[in-house]
Design an enzyme around this catalytic site. Structure first.
Site, PDB file in Angstrom:
ATOM      1  N   SER A 159      37.075  72.105  69.973  1.00 44.20           N
ATOM      2  CA  SER A 159      38.197  71.351  70.527  1.00 44.20           C
ATOM      3  C   SER A 159      39.500  71.757  69.838  1.00 44.20           C
ATOM      4  O   SER A 159      39.875  72.929  69.886  1.00 44.20           O
ATOM      5  CB  SER A 159      37.911  69.851  70.411  1.00 44.20           C
ATOM      6  OG  SER A 159      38.782  69.093  71.216  1.00 44.20           O
ATOM      7  N   ASP A 254      34.585  68.205  81.372  1.00 43.97           N
ATOM      8  CA  ASP A 254      35.571  68.300  80.303  1.00 43.97           C
ATOM      9  C   ASP A 254      36.915  68.705  80.896  1.00 43.97           C
ATOM     10  O   ASP A 254      37.004  69.743  81.565  1.00 43.97           O
ATOM     11  CB  ASP A 254      35.112  69.357  79.289  1.00 43.97           C
ATOM     12  CG  ASP A 254      36.042  69.492  78.089  1.00 43.97           C
ATOM     13  OD1 ASP A 254      37.063  68.772  78.022  1.00 43.97           O
ATOM     14  OD2 ASP A 254      35.743  70.325  77.209  1.00 43.97           O
ATOM     15  N   HIS A 284      32.837  66.859  77.239  1.00 42.31           N
ATOM     16  CA  HIS A 284      33.511  67.303  76.027  1.00 42.31           C
ATOM     17  C   HIS A 284      32.893  66.583  74.826  1.00 42.31           C
ATOM     18  O   HIS A 284      32.587  65.388  74.894  1.00 42.31           O
ATOM     19  CB  HIS A 284      34.998  66.958  76.131  1.00 42.31           C
ATOM     20  CG  HIS A 284      35.818  67.450  74.982  1.00 42.31           C
ATOM     21  ND1 HIS A 284      36.409  68.689  74.970  1.00 42.31           N
ATOM     22  CD2 HIS A 284      36.150  66.860  73.801  1.00 42.31           C
ATOM     23  CE1 HIS A 284      37.071  68.850  73.838  1.00 42.31           C
ATOM     24  NE2 HIS A 284      36.926  67.760  73.106  1.00 42.31           N
TER      25      HIS A 284
END
Length: 312
Positions: A159, A254, A284
């Site tokens: 991320s 996501d 995600h």
């Protein structure tokens, strides 16, 4: 495909518990909840040979690092992995990345160094980028002290950590080092102004969604104009040529899915060897959820296999 049954079960648990999204909480509440949720989903941390915490000189004072070394039977110089935890540049810590670092240390057979970079909004962009560069330079210069080989150095992150890993490769190319053998980018943010189908489609308040993305960027950038800087939005770099070979992992559910895949495509178009793998049916964050999602553990093993091959 539909949300995987294991992921759907987690979603229903959140709904039943009335769990509020992180972006509706105070920073202190969100940071505490993020750590608790990450630990709960990661499963039991794997034992490793040793874990050492220390500080190195950073751009604005001591920079905390945590080094993991695999168990006995791995004497001598090992490859080294610089790991950058996720959390939207706002949440996360050495502790939220602990289980992942342990797993990769054992599966790759490497020394893993996790970086306690400064968080926004207290330290907005580009503070974290500068911290990550300082950590990489220190590890490359002092690898022998860690029992590691500076010629076999890779960077990885999930991320926001994937965003910082990509930014590090750009800076390292610009400055002529440190030399990086590979980059592992797990559902990275790559463009502040992304308006992709995946951003528009994912608005479920029980999952990481487009409001989450906006909340993190809003804290990270002191000035929205900073989002045009390639060190914030690597997809905007004028050239991605001569960057390290890459592994890019994305998730179907996501909002960052498309920009991660666009970045993989841009790397490939620039002549960088890339392997992209999308995991369908998962949201995600799944990569760090190996204790509750089979695909999380599978993705970690895939990442470890890619890193081990790159660092031979």
């Amino acid at each position: 495909m539909p949300l995987h049954p294991q992921a759907e079960a987690l979603r229903r648990q959140r709904a039943a518990a009335g769990t509020p999204p992180l972006y509706t909480r105070t920073l202190a509440e969100a940071r505490a909840a993020d750590l608790a949720d990450t630990r709960a989903a990661a499963g039991s941390p794997e034992p490793v040979g040793s874990v050492t915490e220390f500080t190195v000189p950073g751009p604005d004072g001591p920079l905390p690092l945590r080094a993991y070394r695999p168990a006995a039977g791995t004497d001598g110089q090992l490859p080294v992995l610089l790991y950058l935890f996720g959390g939207g540049w706002v949440l996360g810590s050495l502790d939220t990345g602990d289980a992942l670092c342990r797993r990769l240390t054992n599966a790759v057979g490497c020394v893993t160094v996790s970086v306690g970079y400064r968080l926004a909004p207290e330290h907005p962009f580009p503070a974290a980028v500068h911290d990550v560069l300082a950590a990489a330079e220190w590890v490359a210069a002092h690898a022998a002290e860690l029992g590691a080989d500076p010629g076999r150095l890779a960077v990885a992150g999930d991320s926001a950590g994937g965003n910082l890993a990509a930014a590090l490769t750009l800076l390292a190319r610009e400055r002529g080092g440190p030399a990086l053998r590979h980059q592992l980018l797990v559902y990275p943010n790559t463009d502040h102004a992304a308006d992709t189908p995946s951003v528009r489609e994912h608005d479920d308040p029980l999952l990481f969604n487009r409001r989450s993305v906006a909340w993190y960027w809003g804290h990270y950038l002191a000035d929205p104009a900073d989002g045009a800087d390639p060190l914030a939005s690597p997809l905007r770099a004028p050239s991605l040529a001569h960057l390290p070979p890459a592994t890019v992992i994305t998730a179907e559910y996501d909002p960052l899915r498309d920009e991660g895949e666009l970045y993989a495509g841009a790397l490939r178009a620039a002549g960088v060897p890339v392997e992209l793998r999308r995991y369908d049916g998962v949201p995600h964050g799944f990569f760090a959820m190996s204790g509750v999602l089979d695909d999380g553990r599978a993705a970690q093993q895939y990442a470890a296999d890619r890193l081990r091959e790159a660092l031979r």
